[in-house]
Design a protein around this motif. Structure first.
Motif, short mmCIF file in Angstrom:
data_model
loop_
_atom_site.label_atom_id
_atom_site.label_comp_id
_atom_site.label_asym_id
_atom_site.label_seq_id
_atom_site.Cartn_x
_atom_site.Cartn_y
_atom_site.Cartn_z
N LYS A 1 -5.75 -1.44 0.15
CA LYS A 1 -6.77 -0.56 0.72
C LYS A 1 -6.89 0.76 -0.03
O LYS A 1 -7.96 1.33 -0.13
N ASP B 1 0.83 -1.21 0.00
CA ASP B 1 0.00 0.00 0.00
C ASP B 1 0.87 1.26 0.00
O ASP B 1 0.57 2.25 0.68
N GLN C 1 -14.75 2.32 3.41
CA GLN C 1 -15.05 0.97 3.85
C GLN C 1 -16.13 1.02 4.92
O GLN C 1 -16.07 1.85 5.81
#
Length: 531
Positions: free
Chosen positions: A149, A23, A361
């Motif tokens: 993410k 990430d 999320q």
């Protein structure tokens, strides 16, 4: 614990090896490279509309025949997507992207010396089209591997390079044409696109070792079972001890009931078995498939591919025909270029907004995409109702924003579990873009034929809107197909597990030689009765 572990050697350079998706890290450099790859590929394609009038006048051709230049280019770009996947898996993303940059630049430079529209079909359509495929698809694929993410947000922001390119290239090329002509302007564009080679050199491969480590840790627990299976399969008549638990497994005839004499245990078979277990416990290196066709059996992916097929009709034609449409309404060339630039700026905000929303999320990303596609269809239907500069500017801004929400996310969404997942992202992207090739080939010429037939540029926008509506229908079926497919797969598995559990309860573990024992007893009793 450190995330990065020792890197090995790869054919196309030293990879970055991580224990999990970083990430970030070198991924930010990859995102930087993707920004410029987007600008020099799709940014140039969407700015090519500034050459339309010049090409029609120089070659004395119709609108539809000139449209075939971009159509062939887009078709080759999408049709050769599986080839791009195979080459990337074989030689690495870096080398493939660099080769694509050379092809793009070569095609554009040769096209500046073209003497007919057929020459443009070969140079820009075939040569540059293949280069576009080899440059774009591997870059977006490896970028998705560096992020998890933040994938949606980073991909959306990096893809704004296309929008900034349209915003800057459209007025710049228009001004350059007035100074040096369209041929030298096209030559300058080809030289600029050689910068893709530099971007490709920044694409370092990435390896994730987490699954391998877990497999090694879990291996010792399976050694007793493997030992037992090896003995049963080879029908070994000896007694050994389990490696971990110390439980004695007896299959020798000397250990049957009634025989109390203990025999010494041989160490040689134990060593032999231990050696075989260690050999089997080393995990084999999995072979990387050059192209995984199993995605074609996934009904959710099929629906998503049909969405891309029809949605592609609305991706290119508006940017190609917005300037001719504005000129037909009496708007000057300078103001027409401003309209295209405003569309590009709005697309930037659309891409960033979509990435920001999809990064939240929890959220069902496929439904957000569906809403954006529906609004994009509305934007396409609105173009024919514009009759002056500000009306066309409003439609362009709305269309650009909604186009950004879809164009910047439809390929990265393949990595979501609702479609195929990150494991099959590479092969799925190749197959997905390959299916889009038909629409890329037919879209601009179809719009050109409608324009030549009706003598109205609004017809091109109606055809794009119709395709986008069909795409929305198939996109709405992706999630139901995925849910239904998962349920059908779980039912057979649960049935097999129940049957296995029942068999484990009913059938006890019996020694291999208990049948011989019973037969021996029966024979002895028979002899006693005869006597």
């Amino acid at each position: 614990s450190k995330m990065t572990v020792k890197a090995g050697r790869m054919p196309c350079g030293t990879p970055n090896v991580y224990t999990k998706v970083p990430d970030g890290g070198w991924g930010w450099t990859v995102a930087f490279a993707f920004f410029f790859v987007e600008a020099l590929t799709y940014g140039i394609l969407k700015s090519f509309g500034v050459f339309f009038k010049d090409l029609m006048e120089s070659f004395d051709e119709t609108n539809s025949r000139i449209s075939w230049i971009i159509s062939i280019c887009v078709f080759v770009q999408t049709f050769t997507a599986p080839l791009s996947t195979v080459l990337s898996n074989r030689f690495g993303h870096r080398l493939v992207v660099m080769a694509g940059g050379v092809l793009i630049s070569t095609g554009m430079v040769i096209a500046s010396f073209a003497r007919s529209v057929v020459d443009m079909y070969v140079t820009i359509g075939l040569i540059s089209g293949l280069g576009y495929c080899l440059s774009f698809l591997p870059t977006v694929t490896i970028l998705s591997q560096y992020f998890d993410k933040r994938r949606s947000l980073v991909t959306a922001v990096a893809s704004t390079g296309e929008c900034f390119a349209v915003f800057s290239f459209a007025p710049a090329i228009t001004a350059l044409k007035e100074q040096i002509g369209w041929r030298y302007s096209l030559l300058a564009v080809g030289v600029l696109q050689l910068s893709i080679v530099i971007c490709g050199s920044l694409l370092r491969p990435i390896l994730i070792r987490e699954q391998e480590e877990e497999a090694v840790k879990a291996q010792p627990r399976e050694e007793p079972t493997e030992t037992k299976y090896m003995l049963e399969n080879e029908q070994t008549r000896t007694s050994i001890e389990s490696i971990d638990s110390g439980v004695e497994i007896t299959t020798s005839p000397s250990n049957v009931p009634g025989k109390t004499k203990a025999e010494p245990k041989s160490e040689e078979p134990k060593e032999h078995v231990q050696m075989l277990v260690e050999t089997d416990s080393s995990p084999a290196e999995p072979k990387t498939k050059l192209l995984d066709f199993s995605v074609m059996k996934d009904s959710s992916f099929i629906c998503y591919a049909f969405f891309g097929l029809f949605a592609t009709l609305g991706f290119f034609a508006p940017s190609l025909y917005i300037i001719p449409l504005s000129l037909s309404l009496g708007i000057s060339k300078d103001h027409s270029a401003y309209i295209l630039s405003a569309m590009a700026i709005a697309e930037v905000f659309g891409r960033v907004s979509a990435g920001w929303v999809l990064n939240k999320q929890p959220i069902r990303k496929i439904y957000i995409e569906l809403i954006c596609v529906i609004l994009l269809s509305v934007a396409l239907f609105a173009f024919p109702f514009a009759s002056e500069f500000w009306g066309l500017m409003t439609c362009s801004i709305f269309f650009g924003f909604m186009l950004g929400t879809v164009a910047g996310t439809h390929i990265p969404l393949l990595a979501e579990d609702d479609v195929v997942g990150i494991e099959k992202m590479s092969s799925a992207a190749g197959a997905y873009v390959f299916i889009q090739s038909l629409a890329g080939l037919a879209g601009p010429p179809l719009a050109g034929v409608l324009v030549d037939t009706t003598q109205k540029y609004s017809s091109a926008f109606y055809s794009c809107a119709a395709g986008m509506v069909l795409g929305a229908v198939f996109l709405s079926l992706v999630r139901p197909c995925k849910v239904g497919l998962c349920q059908r797969r779980q039912q057979p598995q649960s049935t097999e597990e129940s049957a296995a559990a029942a068999a484990a309860v009913v059938v006890p573990d019996l020694p291999d030689d208990f049948i011989d024992m019973d037969i021996g007893k029966a024979e002895n009793s028979g002899k006693a009765s005869d006597s």
